[in-house]
Design a protein around this motif. Structure first.
Motif, mmCIF file in Angstrom:
data_model
loop_
_atom_site.group_PDB
_atom_site.id
_atom_site.type_symbol
_atom_site.label_atom_id
_atom_site.label_comp_id
_atom_site.label_asym_id
_atom_site.label_seq_id
_atom_site.Cartn_x
_atom_site.Cartn_y
_atom_site.Cartn_z
ATOM 1 N N ARG A 3 0.839 -1.185 0.000
ATOM 2 C CA ARG A 3 0.000 0.000 0.000
ATOM 3 C C ARG A 3 0.880 1.243 0.000
ATOM 4 O O ARG A 3 1.999 1.217 0.481
ATOM 5 C CB ARG A 3 -0.900 0.035 1.239
ATOM 6 N N THR A 4 0.331 2.323 -0.528
ATOM 7 C CA THR A 4 1.052 3.592 -0.509
ATOM 8 C C THR A 4 0.332 4.626 0.335
ATOM 9 O O THR A 4 0.802 5.740 0.474
ATOM 10 C CB THR A 4 1.218 4.140 -1.937
ATOM 11 N N ASP A 5 -0.825 4.264 0.891
ATOM 12 C CA ASP A 5 -1.578 5.243 1.664
ATOM 13 C C ASP A 5 -0.810 5.621 2.930
ATOM 14 O O ASP A 5 -0.373 4.755 3.675
ATOM 15 C CB ASP A 5 -2.973 4.709 2.011
ATOM 16 N N PRO A 6 -0.640 6.921 3.185
ATOM 17 C CA PRO A 6 0.085 7.346 4.382
ATOM 18 C C PRO A 6 -0.646 6.908 5.639
ATOM 19 O O PRO A 6 -1.854 7.103 5.758
ATOM 20 C CB PRO A 6 0.110 8.875 4.256
ATOM 21 N N SER A 7 0.078 6.302 6.550
ATOM 22 C CA SER A 7 -0.545 5.812 7.770
ATOM 23 C C SER A 7 -0.272 6.743 8.951
ATOM 24 O O SER A 7 -0.364 6.331 10.097
ATOM 25 C CB SER A 7 -0.039 4.394 8.074
ATOM 26 N N TRP A 8 0.017 7.989 8.635
ATOM 27 C CA TRP A 8 0.206 8.979 9.685
ATOM 28 C C TRP A 8 -0.552 10.268 9.347
ATOM 29 O O TRP A 8 -0.445 11.249 10.055
ATOM 30 C CB TRP A 8 1.694 9.297 9.882
ATOM 31 N N GLN A 9 -1.314 10.255 8.267
ATOM 32 C CA GLN A 9 -2.112 11.419 7.888
ATOM 33 C C GLN A 9 -3.561 11.179 8.282
ATOM 34 O O GLN A 9 -4.195 10.235 7.821
ATOM 35 C CB GLN A 9 -1.978 11.704 6.385
ATOM 36 N N PHE A 10 -4.070 12.043 9.156
ATOM 37 C CA PHE A 10 -5.377 11.837 9.750
ATOM 38 C C PHE A 10 -6.171 13.141 9.758
ATOM 39 O O PHE A 10 -5.617 14.222 9.565
ATOM 40 C CB PHE A 10 -5.240 11.351 11.205
ATOM 41 N N THR A 11 -7.460 13.021 10.002
ATOM 42 C CA THR A 11 -8.310 14.204 10.173
ATOM 43 C C THR A 11 -9.054 14.185 11.506
ATOM 44 O O THR A 11 -9.531 15.225 11.950
ATOM 45 C CB THR A 11 -9.352 14.310 9.043
ATOM 46 N N ARG A 12 -9.145 12.997 12.133
ATOM 47 C CA ARG A 12 -9.943 12.889 13.338
ATOM 48 C C ARG A 12 -9.203 12.090 14.409
ATOM 49 O O ARG A 12 -8.263 11.341 14.112
ATOM 50 C CB ARG A 12 -11.285 12.215 13.042
#
Length: 262
Positions: A3-12
């Motif tokens: 996966r390439t989705d960042p696992s430290w970028q959040f909104t909540r």
């Protein structure tokens, strides 16, 4: 599947204020009762730091029947695909999941749950873009990990099981994610080779408790009182914010324990 989705970028984020019963919380070694007033100040600073980092924070009220309920991370795993309700290994914490479940179900369209008989806690789970690392510990056993593995497989994610060092409560007691390629870890955990293929920044000698930090968007939130490790992170290019954690530390709690981030 990579996966390439960042696992430290959040909104909540979800947090829960500590209650008066927190003085009866679980602890591996009794170093004295936490000071509730100081803990509440530190908790408020933590919530403020999350908000400053871009979080919309759901701040839940205290749960007096459950002294450890402020450590919300152990109740659920939050991923882009959905959430998984955990099954804590400490009997006194089992009821926390039922209290958290309505909140999670109100925020996620897809919610799975660990039904048992195995146990698993969120503090043993490190979510990276390439895999989900899960530590087998005193709180998380092989059966619980196997059940989570099956759920993650449905979502196209791979799980890798790690053995937590003796005397360490949770896997993330000794590590945290700094970015997709970089882990902050203690020497005792890194020497096992579990982070081969990642760049590892080691905590300074005597500062092992600094390993439990969180990357939330552009900032690394870490416990105050570990100057050498904080300096190492800054030299590596990370923006660091230090937050008081002396009272949660008396209950084996750190930065990641205090929130669910998604």
């Amino acid at each position: 599947m990579t996966r390439t989705d960042p696992s430290w970028q959040f909104t909540r984020a979800i947090t829960r204020r500590p209650g008066e019963s927190v003085t009866h919380g679980l602890r591996a070694v009794d170093t004295g009762a936490p000071d509730l007033g100081l803990m509440l100040k530190h908790h408020a600073d933590y919530v403020a730091a999350l908000r400053a980092a871009g979080a919309e924070v759901v701040e839940l009220p205290p749960l007096e029947p459950f002294p450890d309920a402020l450590f919300v991370e152990d109740t659920a795993l939050c991923l882009p695909e959905g959430a998984v309700l955990m099954r804590p290994g400490a009997p006194s914490r089992a009821g926390e999941v039922a209290e958290m479940a309505p909140v999670i179900r109100g925020l996620f369209a897809e919610v799975r749950e660990i039904r048992g008989p195995g146990t698993i806690e969120g503090g043993d789970i490190l979510f990276t873009p390439r895999e989900v690392l899960v530590g087998q510990s005193a709180r998380t056993n092989a059966a619980g990990i196997a059940e989570l593995r099956a759920i993650l497989a449905d979502w196209g994610r791979s799980l890798r099981e790690i053995r937590v060092p003796d005397g360490v409560l949770h896997f993330k007691t000794d590590c945290s994610l700094l970015d997709g390629q970089t882990i902050l870890a203690t020497g005792r955990l890194a020497q096992s080779g579990c982070f081969d293929g990642y760049r590892v920044i080691l905590t300074a000698p005597g500062e092992e408790a600094a390993a439990n930090a969180i990357r939330y968007n552009d900032v690394v939130l870490m416990a105050a009182g570990f100057p050498e490790t904080a300096e190492s992170l800054r030299k590596a290019g990370y923006r660091v914010q230090e937050i008081g954690n002396s009272e949660c530390a008396k209950l084996d709690g750190g930065m990641s324990c205090l929130s669910l981030r998604f």
